[in-house]
Design a protein around this motif. Structure first.
Motif, PDB file in Angstrom:
ATOM      1  N   GLU A 114      47.651  26.504  12.373  1.00  0.00           N
ATOM      2  CA  GLU A 114      46.735  27.079  11.405  1.00  0.00           C
ATOM      3  C   GLU A 114      45.371  26.398  11.503  1.00  0.00           C
ATOM      4  OE1 GLU A 114      47.658  29.660   9.770  1.00  0.00           O
ATOM      5  OE2 GLU A 114      49.804  29.583  10.211  1.00  0.00           O
ATOM      6  N   GLN A 115      44.354  27.021  10.907  1.00  0.00           N
ATOM      7  CA  GLN A 115      42.995  26.497  11.010  1.00  0.00           C
ATOM      8  C   GLN A 115      42.854  25.122  10.361  1.00  0.00           C
ATOM      9  OE1 GLN A 115      40.412  27.717  12.836  1.00  0.00           O
ATOM     10  NE2 GLN A 115      41.995  29.106  13.586  1.00  0.00           N
ATOM     11  N   ASP A 116      43.549  24.893   9.249  1.00  0.00           N
ATOM     12  CA  ASP A 116      43.450  23.580   8.616  1.00  0.00           C
ATOM     13  C   ASP A 116      44.102  22.504   9.480  1.00  0.00           C
ATOM     14  OD1 ASP A 116      45.976  24.689   8.153  1.00  0.00           O
ATOM     15  OD2 ASP A 116      46.275  23.507   6.337  1.00  0.00           O
ATOM     16  N   GLN A 117      45.137  22.865  10.230  1.00  0.00           N
ATOM     17  CA  GLN A 117      45.754  21.922  11.156  1.00  0.00           C
ATOM     18  C   GLN A 117      44.824  21.619  12.327  1.00  0.00           C
ATOM     19  OE1 GLN A 117      49.384  24.165  11.960  1.00  0.00           O
ATOM     20  NE2 GLN A 117      50.546  22.774  10.650  1.00  0.00           N
ATOM     21  N   LEU A 118      44.174  22.641  12.842  1.00  0.00           N
ATOM     22  CA  LEU A 118      43.246  22.453  13.952  1.00  0.00           C
ATOM     23  C   LEU A 118      42.073  21.569  13.540  1.00  0.00           C
ATOM     24  CD1 LEU A 118      43.171  26.080  15.410  1.00  0.00           C
ATOM     25  CD2 LEU A 118      44.482  24.115  16.228  1.00  0.00           C
ATOM     26  N   ALA A 119      41.669  21.661  12.284  1.00  0.00           N
ATOM     27  CA  ALA A 119      40.569  20.827  11.792  1.00  0.00           C
ATOM     28  C   ALA A 119      40.940  19.356  11.847  1.00  0.00           C
ATOM     29  CB  ALA A 119      40.197  21.231  10.364  1.00  0.00           C
ATOM     30  N   ILE A 120      42.188  19.034  11.533  1.00  0.00           N
ATOM     31  CA  ILE A 120      42.645  17.648  11.617  1.00  0.00           C
ATOM     32  C   ILE A 120      42.615  17.171  13.068  1.00  0.00           C
ATOM     33  CG2 ILE A 120      44.705  16.187  11.384  1.00  0.00           C
ATOM     34  CD1 ILE A 120      45.345  17.660   8.824  1.00  0.00           C
ATOM     35  N   GLY A 121      42.928  18.039  13.990  1.00  0.00           N
ATOM     36  CA  GLY A 121      42.926  17.672  15.403  1.00  0.00           C
ATOM     37  C   GLY A 121      41.563  17.304  15.938  1.00  0.00           C
ATOM     38  N   LYS A 122      40.510  17.704  15.222  1.00  0.00           N
ATOM     39  CA  LYS A 122      39.144  17.393  15.666  1.00  0.00           C
ATOM     40  C   LYS A 122      38.627  16.078  15.095  1.00  0.00           C
ATOM     41  CE  LYS A 122      37.638  22.218  16.156  1.00  0.00           C
ATOM     42  NZ  LYS A 122      36.696  23.238  15.650  1.00  0.00           N
ATOM     43  N   LEU A 123      39.301  15.540  14.092  1.00  0.00           N
ATOM     44  CA  LEU A 123      38.809  14.342  13.427  1.00  0.00           C
ATOM     45  C   LEU A 123      39.059  13.104  14.283  1.00  0.00           C
ATOM     46  CD1 LEU A 123      40.042  15.127   9.797  1.00  0.00           C
ATOM     47  CD2 LEU A 123      37.759  15.479  10.756  1.00  0.00           C
ATOM     48  N   GLY A 124      38.379  12.019  13.941  1.00  0.00           N
ATOM     49  CA  GLY A 124      38.522  10.792  14.714  1.00  0.00           C
ATOM     50  C   GLY A 124      38.032  11.003  16.134  1.00  0.00           C
ATOM     51  N   ASP A 125      38.803  10.511  17.097  1.00  0.00           N
ATOM     52  CA  ASP A 125      38.451  10.698  18.503  1.00  0.00           C
ATOM     53  C   ASP A 125      39.025  11.985  19.061  1.00  0.00           C
ATOM     54  OD1 ASP A 125      37.001   8.359  18.684  1.00  0.00           O
ATOM     55  OD2 ASP A 125      38.738   7.143  19.206  1.00  0.00           O
ATOM     56  N   GLY A 156      48.339  11.769  18.985  1.00  0.00           N
ATOM     57  CA  GLY A 156      48.742  11.735  17.598  1.00  0.00           C
ATOM     58  C   GLY A 156      48.641  13.023  16.804  1.00  0.00           C
ATOM     59  N   PHE A 157      48.312  14.138  17.437  1.00  0.00           N
ATOM     60  CA  PHE A 157      48.060  15.380  16.695  1.00  0.00           C
ATOM     61  C   PHE A 157      49.248  15.782  15.818  1.00  0.00           C
ATOM     62  CE2 PHE A 157      47.383  20.230  17.053  1.00  0.00           C
ATOM     63  CZ  PHE A 157      46.628  20.264  15.900  1.00  0.00           C
ATOM     64  N   ASP A 158      50.422  16.009  16.421  1.00  0.00           N
ATOM     65  CA  ASP A 158      51.576  16.450  15.647  1.00  0.00           C
ATOM     66  C   ASP A 158      52.050  15.365  14.676  1.00  0.00           C
ATOM     67  OD1 ASP A 158      51.857  19.076  16.676  1.00  0.00           O
ATOM     68  OD2 ASP A 158      52.799  18.289  18.485  1.00  0.00           O
ATOM     69  N   SER A 159      51.932  14.103  15.073  1.00  0.00           N
ATOM     70  CA  SER A 159      52.329  13.010  14.176  1.00  0.00           C
ATOM     71  C   SER A 159      51.472  13.006  12.919  1.00  0.00           C
ATOM     72  CB  SER A 159      52.201  11.662  14.897  1.00  0.00           C
ATOM     73  OG  SER A 159      53.127  11.551  15.949  1.00  0.00           O
ATOM     74  N   LEU A 160      50.178  13.209  13.082  1.00  0.00           N
ATOM     75  CA  LEU A 160      49.282  13.222  11.923  1.00  0.00           C
ATOM     76  C   LEU A 160      49.554  14.424  11.026  1.00  0.00           C
ATOM     77  CD1 LEU A 160      46.027  12.113  13.759  1.00  0.00           C
ATOM     78  CD2 LEU A 160      47.333  10.770  12.102  1.00  0.00           C
ATOM     79  N   LEU A 161      49.870  15.563  11.623  1.00  0.00           N
ATOM     80  CA  LEU A 161      50.226  16.732  10.827  1.00  0.00           C
ATOM     81  C   LEU A 161      51.542  16.489  10.079  1.00  0.00           C
ATOM     82  CD1 LEU A 161      49.379  19.674  13.271  1.00  0.00           C
ATOM     83  CD2 LEU A 161      47.983  18.757  11.407  1.00  0.00           C
ATOM     84  N   ALA A 162      52.480  15.839  10.758  1.00  0.00           N
ATOM     85  CA  ALA A 162      53.746  15.520  10.117  1.00  0.00           C
ATOM     86  C   ALA A 162      53.539  14.545   8.963  1.00  0.00           C
ATOM     87  CB  ALA A 162      54.721  14.930  11.138  1.00  0.00           C
ATOM     88  N   GLN A 190      42.869   7.343   7.993  1.00  0.00           N
ATOM     89  CA  GLN A 190      43.547   6.578   6.931  1.00  0.00           C
ATOM     90  C   GLN A 190      44.954   7.120   6.682  1.00  0.00           C
ATOM     91  OE1 GLN A 190      40.765   6.664   3.600  1.00  0.00           O
ATOM     92  NE2 GLN A 190      39.638   4.917   4.430  1.00  0.00           N
ATOM     93  N   ALA A 191      45.628   7.440   7.751  1.00  0.00           N
ATOM     94  CA  ALA A 191      47.001   7.938   7.666  1.00  0.00           C
ATOM     95  C   ALA A 191      47.949   6.737   7.661  1.00  0.00           C
ATOM     96  CB  ALA A 191      47.302   8.865   8.841  1.00  0.00           C
ATOM     97  N   GLN A 192      48.113   6.135   6.501  1.00  0.00           N
ATOM     98  CA  GLN A 192      48.871   4.900   6.393  1.00  0.00           C
ATOM     99  C   GLN A 192      50.376   5.090   6.579  1.00  0.00           C
ATOM    100  OE1 GLN A 192      47.744   3.043   2.701  1.00  0.00           O
ATOM    101  NE2 GLN A 192      45.614   2.783   3.320  1.00  0.00           N
ATOM    102  N   ASN A 193      50.839   6.315   6.491  1.00  0.00           N
ATOM    103  CA  ASN A 193      52.272   6.566   6.671  1.00  0.00           C
ATOM    104  C   ASN A 193      52.617   6.970   8.102  1.00  0.00           C
ATOM    105  OD1 ASN A 193      51.011   9.071   6.553  1.00  0.00           O
ATOM    106  ND2 ASN A 193      52.726  10.066   5.498  1.00  0.00           N
ATOM    107  N   VAL A 194      51.653   6.857   9.015  1.00  0.00           N
ATOM    108  CA  VAL A 194      51.872   7.230  10.415  1.00  0.00           C
ATOM    109  C   VAL A 194      51.634   6.016  11.299  1.00  0.00           C
ATOM    110  CG1 VAL A 194      51.224   8.778  12.297  1.00  0.00           C
ATOM    111  CG2 VAL A 194      51.100   9.584   9.930  1.00  0.00           C
TER     112      VAL A 194
END
Length: 215
Positions: A57-68, A99-105, A136-140
């Motif tokens: 989804e678009q909100d998931q793809l947005a996370i994939g662009k963050l950081g590096d 880390g894409f799928d891990s961060l989404l998880a 700041q994904a402290q649970n990953v």
């Protein structure tokens, strides 16, 4: 074009792992998985377009662009969509890459849950840790290790996910055996990957390398 990852019938297990590790180390550093020159995909790949076609989804793809940038366009599906993750669950991501799928998880299981990404490429683990820190994904968290020997205790995981990585293992049976080892009773596995159906005939030579499958 040169083949980055040798075919299993032409290489030992160690040689196959080394080829995969070297290819993905180059990708983690921002270089082409295909060894430069653009390969079959051209000089630039539209990761968002390709990932959207795989079910992100678009909100998931947005996370994939963050950081590096955790979405390197290396998947072949969306295991998060089929995993049906619940708050508080513990997840292991086999071949976690940047880390894409891990961060989404991590977002799906929330602060009461935990995600452990496992990758055998030090450069990928470093990049994934940087991405998790910036988000700041402290649970990953991310651990260096082989998916045939998952660096997680017995019966400690609710869900195992993986995205287009098990096909690269020289010992897929061991990958699955170790996945079941780490799962708690009633745990589940959500995998997106490439398989060859029985009775489908021989795979075309052009599709037997990671170079061809990168598109």
């Amino acid at each position: 074009r040169r083949s980055i990852v040798p075919m299993a019938k032409e290489a030992s297990a160690d040689e196959l792992r080394r080829g995969v590790r070297e290819a993905y180390a180059e990708t983690a550093k921002g270089k082409s998985l295909l060894g430069g020159g653009g390969g079959c995909c051209g000089d630039q790949r539209d990761f968002d377009f390709a990932s959207a076609k795989l079910g992100y989804e678009q909100d998931q793809l947005a996370i994939g662009k963050l950081g590096d940038g955790s979405n390197l366009g290396l998947g072949c599906g969306n295991p998060i969509k089929i995993a049906r993750l619940q708050p508080g669950e513990v997840v292991v991501d086999l071949g976690s890459g940047a880390g894409f799928d891990s961060l989404l998880a991590g977002r799906a299981v929330g602060p009461s849950g935990a995600v452990i990404g496992v990758d055998m490429t030090p450069d990928m683990v470093s990049r994934a840790r940087e991405n998790a820190g910036k988000l700041q994904a402290q649970n990953v968290t991310f651990r260096l290790g082989e998916i045939e020997h998952i660096p997680v205790g017995d019966g400690s995981v609710d869900v195992v996910i993986s995205n287009c990585v098990i096909n690269l293992s020289p010992d897929k049976q061991q990958v699955m055996a170790d996945a079941f080892r780490v799962l708690r009773p009633g745990g589940r596995i959500a995998v997106s990957d490439i398989v060859q159906a029985r009775g489908a005939g021989p795979m075309p030579e052009a599709l037997k390398t990671a170079e061809a499958l990168a598109c």
